[in-house]
Design a protein around this motif. Sequence first.
Motif, PDB file in Angstrom:
ATOM      1  N   UNK A 251      17.412   2.626 -10.154  1.00 49.95           N
ATOM      2  CA  UNK A 251      18.696   2.786  -9.503  1.00 49.95           C
ATOM      3  C   UNK A 251      18.730   4.020  -8.616  1.00 49.95           C
ATOM      4  N   UNK A 252      17.881   5.006  -8.906  1.00 47.80           N
ATOM      5  CA  UNK A 252      17.870   6.216  -8.099  1.00 47.80           C
ATOM      6  C   UNK A 252      17.193   6.010  -6.755  1.00 47.80           C
ATOM      7  N   UNK A 253      16.437   4.920  -6.612  1.00 47.86           N
ATOM      8  CA  UNK A 253      15.654   4.706  -5.399  1.00 47.86           C
ATOM      9  C   UNK A 253      16.511   4.711  -4.143  1.00 47.86           C
ATOM     10  N   UNK A 254      17.599   3.939  -4.143  1.00 41.99           N
ATOM     11  CA  UNK A 254      18.419   3.803  -2.949  1.00 41.99           C
ATOM     12  C   UNK A 254      19.112   5.101  -2.574  1.00 41.99           C
ATOM     13  N   UNK A 255      19.248   6.008  -3.523  1.00 40.11           N
ATOM     14  CA  UNK A 255      19.939   7.261  -3.233  1.00 40.11           C
ATOM     15  C   UNK A 255      19.040   8.260  -2.518  1.00 40.11           C
ATOM     16  N   UNK A 256      17.716   8.080  -2.606  1.00 42.12           N
ATOM     17  CA  UNK A 256      16.802   9.063  -2.061  1.00 42.12           C
ATOM     18  C   UNK A 256      16.027   8.594  -0.846  1.00 42.12           C
ATOM     19  N   UNK A 257      16.016   7.293  -0.595  1.00 40.63           N
ATOM     20  CA  UNK A 257      15.360   6.765   0.594  1.00 40.63           C
ATOM     21  C   UNK A 257      16.319   5.808   1.289  1.00 40.63           C
ATOM     22  N   UNK A 258      16.196   5.664   2.608  1.00 37.33           N
ATOM     23  CA  UNK A 258      17.059   4.722   3.318  1.00 37.33           C
ATOM     24  C   UNK A 258      16.856   3.308   2.804  1.00 37.33           C
ATOM     25  N   UNK A 259      17.864   2.477   2.945  1.00 39.78           N
ATOM     26  CA  UNK A 259      17.758   1.086   2.506  1.00 39.78           C
ATOM     27  C   UNK A 259      16.643   0.393   3.271  1.00 39.78           C
TER      28      UNK A 259
ATOM     29  N   UNK B 205      17.484  14.746  -0.759  1.00 35.78           N
ATOM     30  CA  UNK B 205      18.263  13.642  -0.216  1.00 35.78           C
ATOM     31  C   UNK B 205      17.374  12.711   0.581  1.00 35.78           C
ATOM     32  N   UNK B 206      17.976  11.928   1.480  1.00 33.26           N
ATOM     33  CA  UNK B 206      17.217  10.941   2.252  1.00 33.26           C
ATOM     34  C   UNK B 206      16.126  11.583   3.105  1.00 33.26           C
ATOM     35  N   UNK B 207      16.486  12.651   3.827  1.00 38.58           N
ATOM     36  CA  UNK B 207      15.504  13.297   4.715  1.00 38.58           C
ATOM     37  C   UNK B 207      14.322  13.817   3.928  1.00 38.58           C
ATOM     38  N   UNK B 208      14.608  14.530   2.836  1.00 38.49           N
ATOM     39  CA  UNK B 208      13.528  15.076   2.019  1.00 38.49           C
ATOM     40  C   UNK B 208      12.735  13.968   1.333  1.00 38.49           C
ATOM     41  N   UNK B 209      13.427  12.869   0.961  1.00 43.47           N
ATOM     42  CA  UNK B 209      12.737  11.751   0.327  1.00 43.47           C
ATOM     43  C   UNK B 209      11.692  11.137   1.234  1.00 43.47           C
ATOM     44  N   UNK B 210      12.058  10.906   2.498  1.00 40.45           N
ATOM     45  CA  UNK B 210      11.103  10.359   3.469  1.00 40.45           C
ATOM     46  C   UNK B 210       9.994  11.372   3.754  1.00 40.45           C
ATOM     47  N   UNK B 211      10.352  12.654   3.843  1.00 41.27           N
ATOM     48  CA  UNK B 211       9.347  13.695   4.088  1.00 41.27           C
ATOM     49  C   UNK B 211       8.336  13.766   2.940  1.00 41.27           C
ATOM     50  N   UNK B 212       8.821  13.633   1.707  1.00 39.22           N
ATOM     51  CA  UNK B 212       7.922  13.648   0.549  1.00 39.22           C
ATOM     52  C   UNK B 212       6.979  12.455   0.574  1.00 39.22           C
TER      53      UNK B 212
END
Length: 230
Positions: free
Chosen positions: A83-91, A201-208
């Motif tokens: 459930x945490x997936x959608x909160x950290x990366x874009x849909x 958040x989303x930006x950091x999630x994609x960067x990671x």
Amino acid sequence: MKLLIDSKREKVLFAEASKEIIDFLLNLLCLPLSAVIRLLNKDGMVGSIGNLYQSVENLSDTYLQPHLHKDVLLKPRAPISSQQFSALLPAIGNNSANHNAEASFYTCHNSYSCGYHVTCDNKTLCPQCLNAMSRKVTYVGKKVAEDVFPNNSGFVKEVVTYMVMDDLVIQPMSTISSITLLNKFNVIEIGALKEKVVELGMTQGVDLLKASLQSKAVLTRVFLKNNAAI
């Protein structure tokens, strides 16, 4: 997430992370390759796999098998998701549709002649007639729904704090392991160490995600701006 930084070397030694952070990192292992390409932007990827993705995008449906849709390749559904997936990366398009608490099951519209095959994915093709199994059926009872969509979300338990190394090695946090790591990193001046709390958040999630495919110093690369090229 709380980082422990060696300020002299401008390097993240390790991070103190909660269950949600660990679940996100483990979710990266569940992402289909084409989903990773779309998240990172195919034009900015290292190597040629982005060209393969674009080739499928540009390929006319005329050349595809009649029962096949491009989305099978371009927008595959992750087999497991927290459930945490959608909160950290874009849909990730329609295929990242939420798995809600109510279990949905589907069968073929020709189920009487094809046999009673059942699936949880309404894009699955019937093994007999090769049409989409999109006829929704309802399961009566709680046991299957609870097994398919358990209430305990994510991958790890919330009973402990976790340690994440700069290269994404994960282990339970402990005082002894922290001291051992300081010795391993040859930290002599404790005063050179500093803490930094960062938001994920989303930006950091994609960067990671991007840094994990390109670097062994992932946390340093993402959260310390001066080391973005590592």
